[in-house]
Design a protein around this motif. Sequence first.
Motif, mmCIF file in Angstrom:
data_model
loop_
_atom_site.group_PDB
_atom_site.id
_atom_site.type_symbol
_atom_site.label_atom_id
_atom_site.label_comp_id
_atom_site.label_asym_id
_atom_site.label_seq_id
_atom_site.Cartn_x
_atom_site.Cartn_y
_atom_site.Cartn_z
ATOM 1 N N MET A 1 -24.118 -28.147 -15.625
ATOM 2 C CA MET A 1 -24.069 -28.026 -17.085
ATOM 3 C C MET A 1 -23.291 -29.213 -17.629
ATOM 4 N N THR A 2 -23.860 -29.785 -18.681
ATOM 5 C CA THR A 2 -23.244 -30.914 -19.376
ATOM 6 C C THR A 2 -22.880 -30.451 -20.782
ATOM 7 N N LEU A 3 -21.589 -30.548 -21.116
ATOM 8 C CA LEU A 3 -21.099 -30.121 -22.422
ATOM 9 C C LEU A 3 -20.692 -31.359 -23.197
ATOM 10 N N MET A 4 -21.249 -31.527 -24.395
ATOM 11 C CA MET A 4 -21.052 -32.758 -25.152
ATOM 12 C C MET A 4 -20.472 -32.456 -26.540
ATOM 13 N N GLY A 5 -19.271 -32.947 -26.804
ATOM 14 C CA GLY A 5 -18.659 -32.801 -28.119
ATOM 15 C C GLY A 5 -18.600 -31.367 -28.591
ATOM 16 N N GLY A 6 -18.206 -30.451 -27.702
ATOM 17 C CA GLY A 6 -18.213 -29.031 -28.026
ATOM 18 C C GLY A 6 -16.826 -28.449 -28.252
ATOM 19 N N PRO A 7 -16.730 -27.374 -29.052
ATOM 20 C CA PRO A 7 -15.438 -26.764 -29.399
ATOM 21 C C PRO A 7 -14.959 -25.736 -28.387
ATOM 22 N N ILE A 8 -14.765 -26.163 -27.151
ATOM 23 C CA ILE A 8 -14.310 -25.222 -26.125
ATOM 24 C C ILE A 8 -12.924 -24.676 -26.459
ATOM 25 N N ASP A 9 -12.005 -25.542 -26.860
ATOM 26 C CA ASP A 9 -10.659 -25.112 -27.245
ATOM 27 C C ASP A 9 -10.241 -25.909 -28.482
ATOM 28 N N THR A 10 -10.422 -25.301 -29.664
ATOM 29 C CA THR A 10 -10.162 -26.019 -30.915
ATOM 30 C C THR A 10 -8.683 -26.073 -31.274
ATOM 31 N N ASP B 1 -14.774 -36.544 -35.351
ATOM 32 C CA ASP B 1 -14.023 -35.832 -36.385
ATOM 33 C C ASP B 1 -14.514 -34.398 -36.568
ATOM 34 N N ILE B 2 -15.399 -33.945 -35.666
ATOM 35 C CA ILE B 2 -15.869 -32.557 -35.672
ATOM 36 C C ILE B 2 -15.227 -31.781 -34.528
ATOM 37 N N SER B 3 -15.368 -32.284 -33.314
ATOM 38 C CA SER B 3 -14.701 -31.712 -32.137
ATOM 39 C C SER B 3 -13.721 -32.754 -31.611
ATOM 40 N N GLY B 4 -12.440 -32.524 -31.833
ATOM 41 C CA GLY B 4 -11.419 -33.506 -31.476
ATOM 42 C C GLY B 4 -11.375 -33.808 -29.986
ATOM 43 N N VAL B 5 -10.832 -34.964 -29.653
ATOM 44 C CA VAL B 5 -10.698 -35.378 -28.255
ATOM 45 C C VAL B 5 -9.881 -34.336 -27.489
ATOM 46 N N GLY B 6 -10.401 -33.894 -26.372
ATOM 47 C CA GLY B 6 -9.719 -32.906 -25.534
ATOM 48 C C GLY B 6 -10.290 -31.508 -25.668
ATOM 49 N N GLN B 7 -10.999 -31.242 -26.775
ATOM 50 C CA GLN B 7 -11.534 -29.891 -26.969
ATOM 51 C C GLN B 7 -12.629 -29.550 -25.963
ATOM 52 N N THR B 8 -13.471 -30.514 -25.651
ATOM 53 C CA THR B 8 -14.539 -30.278 -24.669
ATOM 54 C C THR B 8 -14.000 -30.374 -23.245
#
Length: 425
Positions: A202-211, A351-358
């Motif tokens: 699975m590849t997760l791209m720019g996602g809000p895993i931990d906002t 600026d939607i999903s900050g660095v580190g959230q994914t």
Amino acid sequence: MFYQIYELSHAAMSPWRAAADAMRLAYTNPLNPISQTPAGRTMAAGLEVFERTTRRYGKPEFGIRETTVDGQIVPVHEDIVWEKPFCKLIHFHRGLPQKHKPDPKILIVAPMSGHYATLLRGTVETLLPNADIYITDWVDARMVPMTDGSFDLDDFVDYIIDMLHHLGSDTHVMAVCQPSVPVLAAVAVMEKRGDPLAPRSMTLMGGPIDTRINPTAVNALAETKPIEWFRDNVIMRVPWPQPGFMREVYPGFLQLSGFMSMNLDKHVIAQKDFFQHLVENDGDSAEKHREFYDEYLAVMDLTAEFYLQTVETVFIEHSLPKGEFMHRDELVEPSAIKTVALLTVEGENDDISGVGQTQAAHRICVNIPEDMREHYMQPRVGHYGVFNGSRFRSEIAPRILDFIRTHDADKKAAKPRATRRRKRG
């Protein structure tokens, strides 16, 4: 009531929009000598800007008719291979050359966040020469009759599991932005159940895993408002005569206004530049503007239950990184993921999903072996650049394909070895 007013305003503008378009055609007609003058081009430019500003943008087409495989141009056509009321699964079938080795099978889960799946047209075009591509085509909620039932975050997870079952065990799944959370949840549920049809990677791209990590303006809004505020202020009923009449939705035009307000100055400048390009007869620049905004301004409604459950679960309660995410009556345990490889991709200026959230997915998927996980942060790109544009084509996509090929080969090699061991036993 606000949705009805919005619809009525569009209807009221229709005669003016038609008149403006007719006048624009007259001013751009090559038989009209005024069309070759600065005054004529200025008038035509103003009329086109007015028409485009007041237009309702329909669902775009992917329009991918061909691609290049092994140096040959091959035809591409779209097949709907799976369908439910709120989603269709599109397969981009390629007319492959003879003796072409099978490519990795990739399920791209498009975001259900206001725009259509065609927003990922560039993603599909880039991957298509080297992969067998399927993509989720989410349906505008205002077009789904209430008799077809509801659709929430639990249904989203079930849809993903259902599609993976349909495609088989040799599938790789890629989630762009919002679906990173339900995709990770679906894979965790499948692994916990010992499902043999879990994806290979699975590849997760720019996602809000931990906002909670580097929160953006989008995250801040959710955290400062109770869920009741969202229900009272952004949920509306679909007006007549749409097929989804009386369905509660989060309207696409509200989502779009939120996105545009975040960078309003850029959009205003873009409109001004578009007007100037038309006056100066700069056709190429004007056409690029049309192509981008034809896609960007085409929006769809989301069901109220899906939107509210997503806001509460992902952005307010942070259920997934806290280990509290429930899929119906079952606790989602990312630690159950052991055999599915994980790649996360982020953009430095997102600026939607900050660095580190994914990247946080690696922290909660603790039992994936180190040689089956990878993280990549792309310098100098924003949210859109994570899955589209020149840097995606030249730097991100090759890494994704390399990761998928590596773990596609690993799994294929592992199966014969396992078979031989069983035979010897």
